[in-house]
Scaffold this motif. Structure first.
Motif: not given
Length: 169
Positions: A128, A131, A136-137, A141, A156, A165, A167
């Protein structure tokens, strides 16, 4: 007694009297704060001389599944147990965990939190941190927060049972 020229709703008036004179059942206070928020009242904490965190917690408690709120009203759940269910807004999952707990030896709040967050990663986890919350959001996420416990930035939610993950460019 109050000034008749001041625009105060009946709910606010009743709640203020009960909060300071005779204690309400906590569920009544949760629902009253929620009703005030739905009517656009933004200064609930100041109006009732309570901390903002108290109002936030009461509003969060009011969002638990109605089924569980009814059980709480009938003293089938303790306040601490109810607080544990606020870690997620997923009513179906809350009710599923409650049903599971009925057949379980341990019905402690920590057990409820553990079950509701079993498919999550703590925000303090190395993955976490790598990232980052914003990324993430932005990728859709979901972060679960616990207003009643130290949550170190929340948990999360993992997708599909494993942490993926990816991106976006």
């Amino acid at each position: 007694m109050r000034d008749a020229s001041v625009d105060i709703s009946a709910e606010e008036d009743s709640l203020a009297e009960n909060v300071h004179r005779a204690p309400l059942h906590p569920l009544d206070q949760f629902r009253a704060f929620q009703a005030l928020r739905q009517k656009g009242q933004s200064e609930i904490a100041a109006a009732f001389f309570v901390g903002v965190n108290v109002v936030e917690q009461r509003l969060r408690l009011a969002t638990v599944s109605e089924k569980l709120l009814d059980i709480y009203a009938e003293d089938g759940l303790s306040l601490e147990q109810l607080m544990a269910f606020t870690v997620t807004n997923d009513h179906a999952r809350q009710e599923q965990v409650w049903e599971s707990l009925q057949r379980s030896y341990s019905q402690e709040p920590y057990q409820t939190r553990r079950m509701l967050t079993e498919r999550t990663v703590r925000a303090s986890d190395r993955r976490a941190l790598f990232v980052g919350l914003d990324a993430y959001e932005q990728a859709g996420g979901i972060v679960l927060r616990d207003l009643f416990q130290q949550d170190d930035g929340g948990c999360w939610r993992m997708s599909g049972g494993s942490m993926r993950w990816s991106p976006r460019s």
